[in-house]
Design a protein around this motif. Structure first.
Motif: not given
Length: 134
Positions: A101-104, A109-114
Motif C-alpha cells: 500500500c505504501m508503494y502504491k 497509483k495504478n498498481l494492483n494489489i492481490i
C-alpha cells in the motif's frame, strides 16, 4: 504484465503454486524476508525468473523486536520493488500488505494489489472483540 510476490517468509508450497501460475502469465519476481531461522523449512524456489531474499535475522514471536526489523525490511523491499516496477503485487500477510500500500500510494497509483488471506488469527474470532467492534 509484471507480477511481484512480496512475502514475509520463505515461500511455502501454497505460494509456490501461485508463483508458477503467474510465471505462465508474464514476468514474475519474488521478494521474501529470510529471517535466518534455524528450524525454517526451505522449499525449492523457482529458478526460472527472479527470486530475491532479504536476509534479516528475526525471531519467531517477539513482535516488538520483529516490528523494528519490519521497518528496515520495508525500506529495503520498497527500493527493490521500485526497481522492478510491477503491475501487480501479490501479498499474503498484513505486514506485507502495508508495504504494498505504501508503494502504491507514493510510487505507483495504478498498481494492483492481490491480498491473500491464508489463515485468520484467532483474535478475529474472539466474541468480545467482535462485540466491541460492532
Amino acid at each position: 504484465m509484471k507480477t511481484l510476490f512480496l512475502l514475509s517468509h520463505t515461500p511455502i508450497p501454497r505460494f509456490l503454486k501461485r508463483i508458477h501460475v503467474a510465471k505462465k502469465q508474464g514476468n514474475t519476481k519474488v521478494i521474501y524476508w529470510d529471517r535466518l531461522l534455524q528450524n525454517d523449512i526451505k522449499f525449492t524456489l523457482p529458478n526460472e525468473g527472479e527470486c530475491e531474499s532479504i536476509k534479516l535475522k528475526a525471531p519467531q514471536g517477539k513482535p516488538l523486536k520483529r516490528s523494528l526489523l519490519l521497518m528496515y525490511f520495508s525500506i529495503l523491499s520498497i527500493i527493490r520493488i521500485a526497481k522492478y516496477k510491477p503491475d501487480n503485487i501479490h501479498v499474503g500477510n498484513f505486514d506485507m500488505l502495508f508495504i504494498a500500500c505504501m508503494y502504491k500510494i507514493f510510487l505507483n497509483k495504478n498498481l494492483n494489489i492481490i491480498y491473500e488471506i491464508g489463515d485468520l488469527p484467532e483474535l478475529v474470532f474472539k466474541k468480545n472483540l467482535i462485540a466491541k467492534l460492532f
